[in-house]
Design a protein around this motif. Structure first.
Motif, PDB file in Angstrom:
ATOM      1  N   VAL A 185      -2.619  -3.726  14.212  1.00 58.21           N
ATOM      2  CA  VAL A 185      -2.880  -4.603  13.065  1.00 58.21           C
ATOM      3  C   VAL A 185      -2.615  -3.860  11.757  1.00 58.21           C
ATOM      4  N   LEU A 186      -3.047  -2.601  11.698  1.00 59.87           N
ATOM      5  CA  LEU A 186      -2.819  -1.817  10.484  1.00 59.87           C
ATOM      6  C   LEU A 186      -1.325  -1.586  10.258  1.00 59.87           C
ATOM      7  N   GLY A 187      -0.586  -1.342  11.358  1.00 55.87           N
ATOM      8  CA  GLY A 187       0.859  -1.150  11.238  1.00 55.87           C
ATOM      9  C   GLY A 187       1.551  -2.396  10.715  1.00 55.87           C
ATOM     10  N   VAL A 188       1.124  -3.561  11.212  1.00 54.33           N
ATOM     11  CA  VAL A 188       1.692  -4.826  10.727  1.00 54.33           C
ATOM     12  C   VAL A 188       1.370  -5.011   9.249  1.00 54.33           C
ATOM     13  N   PHE A 189       0.139  -4.665   8.864  1.00 57.78           N
ATOM     14  CA  PHE A 189      -0.275  -4.797   7.473  1.00 57.78           C
ATOM     15  C   PHE A 189       0.540  -3.882   6.558  1.00 57.78           C
ATOM     16  N   ILE A 190       0.881  -2.694   7.045  1.00 60.49           N
ATOM     17  CA  ILE A 190       1.624  -1.733   6.227  1.00 60.49           C
ATOM     18  C   ILE A 190       3.093  -2.123   6.085  1.00 60.49           C
ATOM     19  N   PHE A 191       3.722  -2.500   7.199  1.00 59.54           N
ATOM     20  CA  PHE A 191       5.177  -2.624   7.211  1.00 59.54           C
ATOM     21  C   PHE A 191       5.690  -4.061   7.200  1.00 59.54           C
ATOM     22  N   SER A 192       4.846  -5.041   7.452  1.00 63.65           N
ATOM     23  CA  SER A 192       5.317  -6.415   7.522  1.00 63.65           C
ATOM     24  C   SER A 192       5.574  -6.988   6.134  1.00 63.65           C
ATOM     25  N   SER A 193       6.715  -7.649   5.976  1.00 62.34           N
ATOM     26  CA  SER A 193       7.024  -8.292   4.693  1.00 62.34           C
ATOM     27  C   SER A 193       6.107  -9.487   4.463  1.00 62.34           C
ATOM     28  N   GLN A 194       5.638 -10.117   5.547  1.00 63.37           N
ATOM     29  CA  GLN A 194       4.732 -11.256   5.405  1.00 63.37           C
ATOM     30  C   GLN A 194       3.395 -10.845   4.792  1.00 63.37           C
ATOM     31  N   ALA A 195       3.037  -9.562   4.969  1.00 65.61           N
ATOM     32  CA  ALA A 195       1.765  -9.084   4.432  1.00 65.61           C
ATOM     33  C   ALA A 195       1.892  -8.566   3.002  1.00 65.61           C
ATOM     34  N   ALA A 196       3.112  -8.581   2.453  1.00 66.05           N
ATOM     35  CA  ALA A 196       3.335  -8.060   1.099  1.00 66.05           C
ATOM     36  C   ALA A 196       2.482  -8.768   0.042  1.00 66.05           C
ATOM     37  N   PRO A 197       2.365 -10.121   0.060  1.00 64.01           N
ATOM     38  CA  PRO A 197       1.505 -10.774  -0.941  1.00 64.01           C
ATOM     39  C   PRO A 197       0.057 -10.316  -0.874  1.00 64.01           C
ATOM     40  N   LEU A 198      -0.442 -10.080   0.334  1.00 66.54           N
ATOM     41  CA  LEU A 198      -1.817  -9.607   0.479  1.00 66.54           C
ATOM     42  C   LEU A 198      -1.962  -8.194  -0.073  1.00 66.54           C
ATOM     43  N   ARG A 199      -0.970  -7.341   0.194  1.00 69.92           N
ATOM     44  CA  ARG A 199      -1.014  -5.974  -0.339  1.00 69.92           C
ATOM     45  C   ARG A 199      -0.985  -6.001  -1.866  1.00 69.92           C
ATOM     46  N   ASP A 200      -0.151  -6.862  -2.435  1.00 71.87           N
ATOM     47  CA  ASP A 200      -0.064  -6.966  -3.892  1.00 71.87           C
ATOM     48  C   ASP A 200      -1.383  -7.459  -4.487  1.00 71.87           C
ATOM     49  N   TRP A 201      -1.988  -8.447  -3.833  1.00 72.04           N
ATOM     50  CA  TRP A 201      -3.265  -8.976  -4.327  1.00 72.04           C
ATOM     51  C   TRP A 201      -4.354  -7.905  -4.279  1.00 72.04           C
ATOM     52  N   LEU A 202      -4.391  -7.139  -3.193  1.00 72.99           N
ATOM     53  CA  LEU A 202      -5.378  -6.061  -3.080  1.00 72.99           C
ATOM     54  C   LEU A 202      -5.145  -4.989  -4.133  1.00 72.99           C
ATOM     55  N   ASP A 203      -3.870  -4.735  -4.451  1.00 72.93           N
ATOM     56  CA  ASP A 203      -3.560  -3.747  -5.488  1.00 72.93           C
ATOM     57  C   ASP A 203      -4.103  -4.194  -6.848  1.00 72.93           C
ATOM     58  N   VAL A 204      -3.930  -5.466  -7.163  1.00 72.61           N
ATOM     59  CA  VAL A 204      -4.440  -6.000  -8.440  1.00 72.61           C
ATOM     60  C   VAL A 204      -5.952  -5.860  -8.508  1.00 72.61           C
ATOM     61  N   GLN A 205      -6.637  -6.221  -7.417  1.00 77.44           N
ATOM     62  CA  GLN A 205      -8.092  -6.114  -7.383  1.00 77.44           C
ATOM     63  C   GLN A 205      -8.545  -4.658  -7.509  1.00 77.44           C
ATOM     64  N   ALA A 206      -7.842  -3.773  -6.794  1.00 77.02           N
ATOM     65  CA  ALA A 206      -8.205  -2.360  -6.836  1.00 77.02           C
ATOM     66  C   ALA A 206      -7.995  -1.769  -8.226  1.00 77.02           C
ATOM     67  N   LEU A 207      -6.902  -2.151  -8.892  1.00 78.70           N
ATOM     68  CA  LEU A 207      -6.638  -1.652 -10.244  1.00 78.70           C
ATOM     69  C   LEU A 207      -7.716  -2.101 -11.223  1.00 78.70           C
ATOM     70  N   SER A 208      -8.177  -3.331 -11.077  1.00 71.93           N
ATOM     71  CA  SER A 208      -9.240  -3.807 -11.969  1.00 71.93           C
ATOM     72  C   SER A 208     -10.523  -3.012 -11.749  1.00 71.93           C
ATOM     73  N   TRP A 209     -10.814  -2.680 -10.499  1.00 72.27           N
ATOM     74  CA  TRP A 209     -11.997  -1.873 -10.208  1.00 72.27           C
ATOM     75  C   TRP A 209     -11.836  -0.451 -10.739  1.00 72.27           C
TER      76      TRP A 209
END
Length: 220
Positions: free
Chosen positions: A182-206
């Protein structure tokens, strides 16, 4: 009957038996078979946990003998392999998310769940020794599935707990495979890119909030 503690005072390795001295000073006969599967032979002076059963010839004899934990156990192969696996996992995780702001928070969460899982294994081991209420296996598996499997992998050989029990061991290894997949899919899957971007925005605000509060000083 809960296990009691004692010291293996005498041991005849050639004949495969010896005597454990319990807290009352009694000498209790013990055969090598009572230790179960072992990687090294017992030695006089070792601290052990054991149960007793009546014996027609010896009066009582020890069974289910368990050697108490000692620092040397950290060098045993059954502990070194999980330690290497956990180290590779966390190292690979940190490098894989090197460009993502959320990696610190995600890693902190994984450390927390792993530590909680480790503690729960320790509590379950103590409950097993004292014949107290046990931690449900489902709870241990759910914690492992939530990302706490590194804690489970380290706790099992360290506490000598659930290392051979089936299907527990098979399920735990399945949980490890599922987690890494699951972690590998989250890291390398293009389908998971929007989720990674959203988490980055949240993390930057924190991170910005933590910097404003003076809790971090490094550049963001």
């Amino acid at each position: 009957m809960k296990k009691q503690s004692g010291v293996l005072q005498r041991w005849d390795d050639e004949r495969g038996f010896g005597f454990i001295t319990d807290k009352k000073g009694r000498d209790i006969f013990v055969h090598v078979s009572a230790f179960g599967r072992i990687r090294s032979r017992p030695k006089a002076g070792e601290k052990v946990l054991f149960r007793v059963e009546p014996d027609a010839a010896k009066g009582v004899r020890a069974l289910e003998v368990e050697r108490r934990w000692r620092p040397a156990h950290l060098l045993l192969p059954e502990f070194l392999f999980p330690l290497l696996l956990v180290g590779v996992f966390y190292g690979g995780f940190w490098l894989s998310f090197s460009e993502n702001a959320f990696r610190f928070f995600l890693l902190l969460f994984l450390f927390f769940v792993a530590a909680l899982t480790f503690i729960m294994f320790g509590l379950d081991k103590r409950a097993a020794l004292n014949e107290a209420e046990r931690v449900p296996e489902k709870t241990l598996h759910l914690l492992s599935l939530s990302g706490g499997w590194p804690g489970a992998m380290l706790a099992r050989p360290l506490f000598r707990h659930k290392t051979r029990k089936q299907p527990f061991s098979a399920v735990l290894w399945l949980v490890v495979v599922v987690n890494i997949t699951v972690l590998g899919v989250f890291i390398f899957s293009s389908q998971a890119a929007p989720l990674r971007d959203w988490l980055d925005v949240q993390a930057l605000s924190w991170l910005i909030a933590l910097k404003e509060w003076g809790l971090i000083s490094r550049p963001i």
